[in-house]
Design an enzyme around this catalytic site. Structure first.
Site, mmCIF file in Angstrom:
data_model
loop_
_atom_site.group_PDB
_atom_site.id
_atom_site.type_symbol
_atom_site.label_atom_id
_atom_site.label_comp_id
_atom_site.label_asym_id
_atom_site.label_seq_id
_atom_site.Cartn_x
_atom_site.Cartn_y
_atom_site.Cartn_z
ATOM 1 N N ARG A 50 0.824 -1.220 0.000
ATOM 2 C CA ARG A 50 0.000 0.000 0.000
ATOM 3 C C ARG A 50 0.853 1.264 0.000
ATOM 4 O O ARG A 50 0.316 2.358 -0.082
ATOM 5 C CB ARG A 50 -0.944 -0.015 1.205
ATOM 6 N N GLU A 63 -0.782 -8.899 -5.456
ATOM 7 C CA GLU A 63 -2.036 -9.636 -5.644
ATOM 8 C C GLU A 63 -1.791 -11.094 -6.015
ATOM 9 O O GLU A 63 -2.531 -11.976 -5.607
ATOM 10 C CB GLU A 63 -2.913 -8.945 -6.697
ATOM 11 N N GLY A 107 4.571 -21.445 -1.422
ATOM 12 C CA GLY A 107 3.640 -22.421 -1.995
ATOM 13 C C GLY A 107 3.034 -21.967 -3.319
ATOM 14 O O GLY A 107 3.271 -20.853 -3.773
ATOM 15 N N TYR A 145 -10.246 -11.665 -10.447
ATOM 16 C CA TYR A 145 -10.094 -10.927 -9.194
ATOM 17 C C TYR A 145 -8.782 -10.133 -9.187
ATOM 18 O O TYR A 145 -8.763 -8.952 -8.856
ATOM 19 C CB TYR A 145 -10.127 -11.882 -7.991
ATOM 20 N N ASP A 163 -13.742 -11.293 -4.027
ATOM 21 C CA ASP A 163 -13.294 -12.657 -3.740
ATOM 22 C C ASP A 163 -14.189 -13.225 -2.638
ATOM 23 O O ASP A 163 -15.194 -12.605 -2.255
ATOM 24 C CB ASP A 163 -11.801 -12.672 -3.344
ATOM 25 N N CYS A 224 -19.942 -7.529 14.996
ATOM 26 C CA CYS A 224 -20.917 -6.544 14.519
ATOM 27 C C CYS A 224 -20.895 -5.274 15.364
ATOM 28 O O CYS A 224 -21.154 -4.195 14.858
ATOM 29 C CB CYS A 224 -22.315 -7.154 14.512
ATOM 30 N N CYS A 233 -26.971 -3.192 8.135
ATOM 31 C CA CYS A 233 -26.687 -4.592 7.793
ATOM 32 C C CYS A 233 -27.885 -5.500 8.087
ATOM 33 O O CYS A 233 -28.376 -5.553 9.214
ATOM 34 C CB CYS A 233 -25.473 -5.087 8.584
HETATM 35 FE FE1 SF4 Z 1 -21.811 -7.752 11.343
HETATM 36 FE FE2 SF4 Z 1 -22.964 -7.016 9.081
HETATM 37 FE FE3 SF4 Z 1 -20.783 -5.745 9.879
HETATM 38 FE FE4 SF4 Z 1 -20.595 -8.235 9.015
HETATM 39 S S1 SF4 Z 1 -21.222 -6.455 7.802
HETATM 40 S S2 SF4 Z 1 -19.660 -7.435 10.882
HETATM 41 S S3 SF4 Z 1 -22.505 -9.133 9.729
HETATM 42 S S4 SF4 Z 1 -22.745 -5.786 10.932
#
Ligand code: SF4
Length: 387
Positions: A50, A63, A107, A145, A163, A224, A233
């Protein structure tokens, strides 16, 4: 195939493509972009590649190394590789064995051979590493990718790099319940990734998914509570974070065990090394002669057969010094290592790919990790025979 270029997506084009994901409302798209990029600006990982985001060569090498390999492992190899081969000319000019040596332990050696082959092709046509998906895809070893990642990061091309890691986050974010490895599931995830990709900073946005998937939205126990996308989400809201994505890849498929007898034939102060054929596993690397064995009781007989194939006569009792295990994706290799004094059988061996080498010369050859460990396991016994 995961990737799809960002494009203007309409419900009609989506139906034609066989996907049914809805158009993401523009406000939600903007919200996800803002949250994710802000999080990335604060929490991005400091990775060696980076520091050279404008350099397609540096991004391409990174990559390719990252294919099937963890970031932590790659970082160390990457710096050594770039130090030795700082640009495409240096890589093209290098001997193949030298390139393999700098790849030793990483590898999937075909990747190194593809890098080298591509560098030589570029030099031959007097070109540098390209930074568009179309041109990158023409290079050996560059899949969708890798091309998307390099083009978006080094070339600023608006193309989503998706990916398995990114697919997991997107499947959770939108509550995609299709198998993400099925054509429908892949198309849906790519469609969503394309819709979300901003026109500005597409490379950063792609990398932000990668970092989020690695640090927060991990395969097991996603965190989360500290996720910037939590409030938007779906999986988090419905308690599906741990059960998504759905994968029908048979990850629980059985590992196939392959047992081999490895013969370390010692002659004076040298050992017999053999070079693997081109193509296939560990292509072009050096190792000790070995042959697959079906049952344990046949190992001694198999060692004698191996000696015959290598055109050597065994002149001491063989010693079994240990077993080296090496796991690949669905195969567990077990190398049963034997050390024995040997002499060429009659005339000097004409067998292709065989060479008597000193311990020092063996250290300089590109050797697979398993056979490097076989040597370490046998080192004391080898030294004793060489005295
Ligand atoms: Fe949780 Fe959704 Fe964030 Fe994944 S994208 S960590 S499932 S809140």
């Amino acid at each position: 195939m995961w990737n799809a270029p960002a494009r203007k997506v309409t419900q009609t084009t989506r139906r034609r493509a066989g996907t049914t994901s809805a158009i993401i409302p523009s406000r939600r798209r903007a919200d996800v972009r803002r949250r994710l990029l802000r999080w990335y600006d604060r929490h991005r990982r400091d990775l060696p590649w980076r520091r050279r985001v404008d350099d397609p060569y540096a991004q391409w090498v990174a990559e390719v190394m990252l294919q099937q390999t963890r970031v932590g492992t790659v970082a160390e190899y990457y710096e050594r590789f770039l130090h030795r081969f700082p640009d495409v000319c240096a890589l093209a000019s290098a001997r193949r064995e030298d390139v393999l040596k700098y790849w030793e332990g990483l590898g999937y050696y075909k990747r190194a051979l593809h890098l080298h082959q591509a560098a030589r092709q570029l030099r031959h046509s007097d070109r540098t590493v390209p930074s568009t998906v179309v041109e990158l895809r023409r290079m050996p070893g560059v899949g969708e990718y890798t091309a998307a990642a390099v083009a978006s990061i080094a070339g600023g091309e608006r193309v989503a790099a998706v990916d398995g890691n990114v697919a997991r986050v997107i499947a959770r974010l939108f509550g995609v319940e299709d198998d993400v490895l099925s054509p429908t599931g892949k198309a849906r995830v790519c469609d969503l990734a394309s819709q979300l990709l901003p026109a500005k900073r597409p490379g950063d946005f792609n990398q932000a998914w990668m970092d989020l998937g690695s640090a927060v939205c991990t395969p097991k126990s996603p965190e989360c509570r500290r996720c910037p996308l939590r409030s938007v989400c779906r999986a988090s809201a419905t308690g599906q974070a741990e059960s998504l994505p759905v994968r029908g890849d048979g990850r629980r498929s059985q590992t196939h065990e392959v047992s081999s007898v490895v013969g370390i034939f010692v002659r004076g102060r040298t050992m017999l090394a053999s070079r693997r054929p081109e193509g296939g596993l560990w292509s072009g690397l050096w190792e000790f002669p070995n042959v697959e064995v079906k049952n344990r009781s046949a190992q001694a007989r198999t060692l004698r057969r191996l000696a015959q194939q290598c055109e050597v006569a065994l002149v001491s009792r063989s010693r079994r010094v240990g077993v080296v295990s090496h796991q690949l994706t669905h195969r567990l290799f077990k190398f049963h290592v034997y050390v024995v004094a040997a002499e060429p059988n009659g005339a000097p061996s004409q067998t292709a790919g065989l060479r008597w080498v000193s311990v020092q010369a063996f250290a300089r050859l590109p050797v697979s990790t398993a056979h490097r460990r076989a040597f370490q396991t046998a080192q004391e016994t080898i030294s004793a025979l060489m005295r």
